[in-house]
Design an enzyme around this catalytic site. Structure first.
Site, PDB file in Angstrom:
ATOM      1  N   GLY A   1       0.790  -1.221   0.000  1.00 66.07           N
ATOM      2  CA  GLY A   1       0.000   0.000   0.000  1.00 66.07           C
ATOM      3  C   GLY A   1       0.822   1.270   0.000  1.00 66.07           C
ATOM      4  CB  SER A   2       2.902   2.838  -1.436  1.00 70.31           C
ATOM      5  OG  SER A   2       2.839   1.842  -2.429  1.00 70.31           O
ATOM      6  NE  ARG A   3       0.550  11.186  -2.811  1.00 70.09           N
ATOM      7  CZ  ARG A   3      -0.551  11.880  -2.611  1.00 70.09           C
ATOM      8  NH1 ARG A   3      -1.509  11.397  -1.849  1.00 70.09           N
ATOM      9  NH2 ARG A   3      -0.700  13.082  -3.132  1.00 70.09           N
TER      10      ARG A   3
END
Length: 223
Positions: free
Chosen positions: A183-185
Site C-alpha cells: 500500500g502506497s503512492r
C-alpha cells in the site's frame, strides 16, 4: 509496443514471503490438520495476488508520460516540485493493497539524481503524505530535455520502498525500476506545459495508462 518482462507474473520481491507462507501452511496442515492450515493458505493467496506483476503493453509515442504505478488518481494540481525546485504539474496515484505494486518508468530518460528520505507512515491517500512519509525520488530527464520527477511514497502499511536505479541510469518508458510493499503512492511532477489527460478518480495501470503528453516537435497533438 511490447517489452520483454524479466520477472513474469509474480514479482521476485514476493517469492520469500510466498515460500514462507506456503511452508508454514504445509507444516500446520501436517501437524494439526488441513482445516487448521486454511487461514495460512488464505494469507498465502493474499501474498500471491499482492506480488503479481503482469507484463504490460507500452504505448509507442515518445511524448507520452505513463503512470509509474497501478491505482487511482488522487491529485492533479499545480505544485512546487520539492526535489528539482520548480513549479510543476503534479499527478498522484494511490495504490491500495489489491493493486500491482511494481513501479515503472513514466518516460524514456536518464536518471539525473536520486533522493531517499526517511519519514512517517500516514495514509498515502492524503496529500500530506507526499512530504511527510518515507519516500524515494527519481529526477528523470528525457532526450528532448523535459524534466519529470517520479516519487515513491510509503503508506500506512507500507514499510519498504525498493528502488534499483541511481544517478546515471538510463530508463525506457515502462521499464521496471522499483517496488513498494503493502500500500502506497507515487507522485509525478511534470513540466508546466505538459498536457495532462488524467483526472481525479481515474483508475490507471503502470506502463499502460497515459497521464499526460509532453510538448515536443516530434509529438503530435492528442485529442
Amino acid at each position: 509496443m511490447a517489452r520483454r518482462y524479466p520477472h513474469p507474473l509474480i514479482a521476485r520481491e514476493g517469492w520469500p514471503f510466498l515460500l514462507v507462507a506456503a511452508a508454514i501452511a504445509l507444516l500446520v496442515g501436517f501437524l494439526l490438520g488441513w482445516w487448521w492450515s486454511a487461514p495460512v493458505w488464505l494469507l498465502a493467496l493474499f501474498i500471491l495476488q499482492f506480488f503479481r506483476d503482469p507484463p504490460r503493453e507500452v504505448p509507442a509515442d515518445p511524448g507520452a508520460v505513463l503512470s509509474a504505478a497501478d491505482g487511482r488518481v488522487v491529485e492533479v494540481s499545480r505544485a512546487q516540485d520539492p526535489y528539482v525546485k520548480r513549479e510543476a504539474l503534479k499527478v498522484s496515484v494511490f495504490m491500495n493493497v489489491f493493486n500491482v505494486h511494481s513501479n515503472r518508468s513514466p518516460v524514456d530518460g536518464v536518471v539525473k539524481e536520486r533522493w531517499y528520505f526517511p519519514g512517517a507512515f500516514v495514509n498515502a491517500a492524503l496529500d500530506k503524505a507526499s512530504l511527510e512519509n518515507e519516500r524515494n525520488a527519481l529526477w528523470l530527464r528525457t532526450r528532448e530535455g523535459h524534466d519529470v520527477t517520479c516519487v515513491q511514497v510509503a503508506g500506512l502499511i507500507a514499510r519498504r520502498i525498493l528502488c534499483y536505479v541511481g544517478a546515471g541510469a538510463e530508463l525506457e518508458r515502462g521499464q521496471r525500476f522499483g517496488f513498494i510493499r503493502f500500500g502506497s503512492r507515487v507522485d509525478h511532477y511534470l513540466p508546466l506545459d505538459a498536457e495532462v489527460k488524467a483526472a481525479i478518480g481515474d483508475k490507471v495501470k503502470a506502463a499502460e495508462t497515459v497521464l499526460a503528453w509532453l510538448k515536443s516537435p516530434t509529438t503530435s497533438q492528442k485529442s
